[in-house]
Design an enzyme around this catalytic site. Structure first.
Site, mmCIF file in Angstrom:
data_model
loop_
_atom_site.group_PDB
_atom_site.id
_atom_site.type_symbol
_atom_site.label_atom_id
_atom_site.label_comp_id
_atom_site.label_asym_id
_atom_site.label_seq_id
_atom_site.Cartn_x
_atom_site.Cartn_y
_atom_site.Cartn_z
ATOM 1 N N SER A 1 -13.020 2.170 -48.540
ATOM 2 C CA SER A 1 -14.611 2.099 -48.034
ATOM 3 C C SER A 1 -14.562 1.381 -46.388
ATOM 4 O O SER A 1 -15.260 1.741 -45.400
ATOM 5 C CB SER A 1 -15.558 1.331 -48.808
ATOM 6 N N ASP A 2 -13.760 0.440 -46.245
ATOM 7 C CA ASP A 2 -13.629 -0.220 -44.979
ATOM 8 C C ASP A 2 -12.944 0.625 -43.982
ATOM 9 O O ASP A 2 -13.515 0.844 -42.769
ATOM 10 C CB ASP A 2 -12.583 -1.462 -45.166
#
Length: 419
Positions: A184-185
């Site tokens: 996600s990051d």
């Protein structure tokens, strides 16, 4: 300069003021610095980037000594700080704010990933800095974006993955949602790098900068277009499938022979009836595989439990690396599930020059890092510098770029402004 007067690296000559922190911002600015931009990371001894103390994937523990290694002491910034510079400014001090503005005035871009309003309250928001530098590109990255009812919500990778709808689809059918964390990051950070470079191209063409408001949850949600369409048109809520694919079978991870504390596994993906016949041939055409229910993909999808069990029984006593070679040779996509040591020893990555020996600061030796995954034919990129020590570039930025006197810089350091 390279041939034709072009910069040696794609973003060489671009200067970026980097207020980012943790993984989203760290990965975004790593993309900039890996492409050749001069990233000046502004941090403070009063508020360190958590990456400086976070063990991360790169940190290691010396089990024989029972002590954390140098890499553990330095933290995840060893990875996400490559090719960057660092200056220290205590942004609680008005004089530090003015110095930050002076750095922005001689830069092309600003990046930040605080909650909306944090830098505005410090006097370093877009509306202020656009007056300092009209050609400035300013990107803000936050969990929910700069406006809307959720704008002030706190969010890290697992949170905005859950907010996006991604986590509801991640996991096994009979289990709970699985938090989709590190990717996600990276997804949000890569998106930030992409759109900011696009804005920079426009600014170079027109002389006019702009502000980019990037919502991390929306970045992830944008990858789920087919799921949203299915719900909009058909009212179907996507189910968690584990390792299975909605249109291909077999598609999964199967046990194999070999010694490893995590076990050895092989991934197999069959995308057509032709590939299924190739797999059947590689298996020696067992009688069960010739059953009519497995002949076409519709039948294989309807009988995946039996199919996965049968294939797992066949793979269980075979070496996953040898099996990969056999399956790839007949056109079946297959590969072992790689552990870090497998990736580090990969002949393919070695052939592409994917690993670099990077010196650590203070003559602490070297460490091995993964180089940028792209290969430009005319403007090569590489790891040129290790992650900086905090404030390592103070003299360069304040004295050389801003023309300040060394005594003045030293005095501001003693007064806690450059600190």
């Amino acid at each position: 300069m390279a041939d034709g007067g072009l910069p040696k690296r794609p973003l060489e000559g671009v200067r970026i003021v980097d207020f980012t922190h943790v993984l989203v911002g760290g990965y975004c600015s790593l993309m900039w610095s890996s492409l050749g931009a001069e990233c000046i990371k502004i941090e403070s001894s009063a508020r360190r980037d958590p990456l400086r103390s976070r063990s991360g994937r790169a940190a290691a523990q010396d089990r024989t000594q029972g002590q954390m290694s140098v890499r553990r002491a330095r933290g995840g910034l060893d990875e996400f700080g490559l090719n960057k510079r660092s200056i220290t400014l205590n942004l609680r001090e008005p004089r530090a704010i003015e110095l930050a503005k002076r750095v922005v005035a001689v830069s092309d871009m600003v990046g930040e990933n605080f909650r909306p309003g944090v830098l505005e309250r410090r006097g370093l928001g877009w509306e202020v800095l656009r007056e300092v530098n009209p050609g400035l590109v300013y990107i803000s990255m936050s969990a929910g974006g700069g406006f809307g009812p959720d704008r002030e919500d706190a969010g890290y990778a697992s949170v905005f993955a859950a907010m996006s709808g991604f986590s509801s689809m991640w996991g096994y059918e009979d289990g709970p949602p699985v938090l989709f964390r590190l990717p996600s990051d990276m997804c949000a950070g890569a998106m930030g790098a992409f759109v900011s470079i696009a804005a920079l191209v426009r600014a170079r063409r027109t002389g006019k900068g702009q502000h980019i408001d990037l919502a991390n949850r929306e970045t992830l949600a944008s990858y789920l277009g087919d799921a949203f369409l299915d719900y909009s048109y058909n009212g179907r809520v996507p189910a968690r499938r584990g390792n299975r694919h909605p249109a291909w079978a077999p598609h999964g991870v199967y046990p194999s022979a070999g010694e490893h504390e995590g076990g050895r596994w092989i991934t197999i993906a069959v995308t057509s009836d032709e590939e299924w016949l190739a797999l059947v041939g590689a298996m020696g055409a067992p009688e069960w595989a010739g059953a009519p229910r497995f002949e076409h993909v519709e039948g294989r999808l309807a009988n995946q439990d039996e199919l996965d069990r049968r294939i797992g029984e066949w793979t269980a006593d075979q070496d996953c690396f040898e099996l990969m070679e056999r399956l790839q040779a007949v056109g079946v996509a297959a590969t072992p599930v790689g552990y870090p040591e497998d990736v580090a020893a990969s002949p393919q990555l070695e052939a592409r020059g994917s690993w670099r020996e990077v010196p650590l600061p203070n003559d602490e030796g070297t460490t091995r890092w993964f180089s940028p995954p792209w290969r430009f034919s005319k403007t090569p990129t590489d790891i040129l510098e290790p992650a900086p020590e905090m404030g390592e570039a103070n003299h360069y930025v304040f004295c050389e770029l801003l023309g300040m006197d060394e005594d003045e810089v030293e005095q501001l350091g003693a007064e806690g402004v450059i600190a």
